[in-house]
Enzyme design. Sequence first.
Site, short mmCIF file in Angstrom:
data_model
loop_
_atom_site.label_atom_id
_atom_site.label_comp_id
_atom_site.label_asym_id
_atom_site.label_seq_id
_atom_site.Cartn_x
_atom_site.Cartn_y
_atom_site.Cartn_z
NE ARG A 196 -33.10 95.75 -37.95
CZ ARG A 196 -33.44 94.80 -37.07
NH1 ARG A 196 -33.26 93.53 -37.36
NH2 ARG A 196 -33.98 95.12 -35.91
CG HIS B 277 -31.25 94.46 -31.56
ND1 HIS B 277 -31.47 94.26 -32.91
CD2 HIS B 277 -31.30 93.23 -31.00
CE1 HIS B 277 -31.64 92.97 -33.15
NE2 HIS B 277 -31.54 92.31 -32.00
CD GLU C 19 -36.97 89.49 -32.77
OE1 GLU C 19 -36.66 89.01 -31.67
OE2 GLU C 19 -36.76 88.90 -33.84
CG ASN D 68 -36.82 90.70 -36.90
OD1 ASN D 68 -36.66 91.40 -37.90
ND2 ASN D 68 -36.19 90.93 -35.76
CE1 TYR E 248 -33.53 84.38 -37.32
CE2 TYR E 248 -35.15 85.83 -36.32
CZ TYR E 248 -33.87 85.60 -36.80
OH TYR E 248 -32.94 86.62 -36.78
CD GLU F 78 -33.29 90.10 -36.38
OE1 GLU F 78 -33.49 88.97 -35.89
OE2 GLU F 78 -33.06 91.11 -35.70
C1 PNW Z 1 -33.92 87.63 -32.81
N1 PNW Z 1 -37.08 82.87 -29.88
O1 PNW Z 1 -34.10 87.14 -31.54
C2 PNW Z 1 -33.09 88.86 -32.56
O2 PNW Z 1 -33.59 90.03 -33.14
C3 PNW Z 1 -31.64 88.68 -32.85
O3 PNW Z 1 -30.91 89.55 -32.03
C4 PNW Z 1 -31.26 87.23 -32.64
O4 PNW Z 1 -29.89 87.01 -32.70
C5 PNW Z 1 -31.98 86.44 -33.71
O5 PNW Z 1 -33.38 86.66 -33.62
C6 PNW Z 1 -31.72 84.95 -33.66
O6 PNW Z 1 -32.17 84.40 -32.47
C7 PNW Z 1 -34.84 86.07 -31.21
O7 PNW Z 1 -36.64 82.19 -28.92
C8 PNW Z 1 -34.43 85.37 -30.10
O8 PNW Z 1 -38.16 82.60 -30.45
C9 PNW Z 1 -35.17 84.31 -29.66
C10 PNW Z 1 -36.33 83.96 -30.34
C11 PNW Z 1 -36.75 84.67 -31.45
C12 PNW Z 1 -35.99 85.73 -31.88
#
Ligand code: PNW
Length: 520
Positions: free
Chosen positions: A95, A140, A185, A326, A328, A392
Site C-alpha cells: 500500500r 495521503h 484517515e 487504520n 493503533y 495500517e
Molecule cells: C497514521 N494520532 O497517522 C498515518 O496514516 C500514517 O501516515 C502515520 O505515519 C501513522 O499513522 C503513524 O502515526 C496518524 O496522533 C498520525 O492519533 C497521528 C495519529 C494517528 C494516526
Amino acid sequence: MRFLSLILACAAVATRADFLYDTFPDYFQWGVATASYQIEGAWNVDGKGDSIWDTYTHAGGNVVKNETGDIACDSYNKYEDDVQLLQDLGVNFYRFSLSWARLLPTGRVDQPNQAGIDYYNSLIDALLAAGVEPMVTLYHWDLPQELDDQGGWENEDMVQIFNEYAVFAFELFGDRVKSWITFNEPYVFITMGYGQGAHAPGLQSPGEKVYTVAHVVLKAHAEAWHSYNELFRPTQDGVIGITLDSEWKEPYSDDPEDIEAAERAIQFCLGWFANPIFGSGGYPTVMKEKILEKSLEQGYEESRLPEFTEEEENRIHGTSDFFGLNHYTTSLVQNADRPSLVPSYLNDRDIITRVNSTWDRSEWIFVVPWGLRSLLNWISDSYGNPNVIITENGMSDSNATLEDAHRVNYFRLYTNNVLKAIKLDGCDVRSYTAWTLMDNFEWAFAYDVRFGLHHVDFEDPERPRTPKASAEFIRQLVADNGFPEPEAVIPEVLEPEIENGDPEIVAIPEPIRAKFRQKH
Ligand code: PNW
C-alpha cells in the site's frame, strides 16, 4: 461481592490474554504500507509541484528539529530497493500513495508531469514483476500547494478537482492497480490540519472548519467512487474505498454514563465518516444533537455541523467497496460536561479521555491488543459486518534498534486479535497491513519516531535499509498465514537401561515420542 467481581474480571483478562493458535483463512492477504511524502523525497525535482507538506515543513517551527521530507527515504530514486524488501517479506500487496503534486504540479489535470507518471509506472511495474499487488491511496495528506492557495479542502470546488485527479489516476494506472483508496484517515488530517494546526496546512479552527472541511472531503470521496464505479469498474474490475482510523474507546467504568460516553466518542471519530458511507446515512445522530446544542449555547444561529441535502446523503451512502481501517491504540472514556465556551470538536463530545497506567506504551501508542478485536466487533455490529481491510497497524519507538522486541510483541498480539475477531467472532476481515515498510518521515515527529520494519539510516546519503527483528517476524507470519500450533516439545527422555542388551530399545520409537507431544 468484590471477590466475585474480581474472579469475573480475572476470567475476562485470562480470555483476552489467551493466545489463539490457528491460521488465517486462505483468502487472507498480507501487506505493508507507506505514504508518498513520508518516503519519496525528491521534493522539487523533475517537475514536481510543491505540496502543503513542503510548505509546512519549510516554514520552520512546525516539525521536530525543523526536519523535512525533502529527501526522506529517497524512495523516488530507490524504489527498486523497496520492491526488493517487499519481495523478501513475501507480502501479497504494497500500500503506497501517489504524490498528487508529482503527477499534477498545479493539482489540475490539464498540466500533467510526465516524469511523475513515469515514476509511478515504473514502481507499479516493478511491484507486479515481483509478485506484489499495488494498493494505491490517492490522498495521503500532501495536497498540491496551488490548490491550498485556492482554499484547499475548504473550497467546495475540491469535490470536482479531486474527482478529476482520481479519474486521471484510474486512466493511467487502473489497468494494473486493482485496489484504490480515496482518502487516508480524514479524521486525522482534518482535525490535525484544520483543528489543532499540528499538521499541514496548520490551521486552527477546531469548532468550525473541521466540520466544513469534512463535509467537502466526504463529497469528494463519493464522487471519485462513483466515477470508478461507472466509468472504470466495468473494464478494470477493481475495488475502491476509503480508509478511516479509530482508536478503540473503552468505557472508563461500568457506569451507564461512561458506557454511553465511550460509544459517543467512537461516533465522533469513526462514525463521523463511517455513518454517512456505511451506516444509516448522514452524520451520527449523537453528533447532530451535541453540536447543535453546543452551537446554540455558544451564540451561533445554527449548528456548526453542516447538513447534507437528501440527494447528497444518498450520493455518499454506500460508496465504499470495503471498510479500510487504520488502528493503533485504545483509550478509556469517561462522561463529562465540557465547558462549551470554546467551540471545538473535542469539547463537543462531552468526554474525558484517560489511559490505564499499567498499559505498556511508546510515544502516543498504548499497547492494548484486545482493543483492535473490540473495534472490529463494533464495526461488524454497527455496519452489518462489512468486509474490512486493515490498512495500517503498527508501533513506534524513538531509538534506532534493530532488536525491536516490543514491536514484534505488538504485531504478534494485534494480529492474533485480528485472528480471534475472524475465527471466534465472525468478523469479515480480509487483509492486514503493517505500518510501515521502513522508518520514514513521521509527520510532526519527523525522524525522531520510527515505525519501520526496516531501519533507515538518515545520516547516510544512500539511506540504507536494514531489516529489524520485526521484519523477520512479519515474514514468518506471512509464510505461515498465522500461528500454526507450535512444534511439539519433546521432553528429554532418559535412555532406558539396557538390561538384556537388546539394541532395539535404545532408540525411542515414534509412538513413544508421540506420547510426549503436548500442546502449548
Ligand atoms: C497514521 N494520532 O497517522 C498515518 O496514516 C500514517 O501516515 C502515520 O505515519 C501513522 O499513522 C503513524 O502515526 C496518524 O496522533 C498520525 O492519533 C497521528 C495519529 C494517528 C494516526
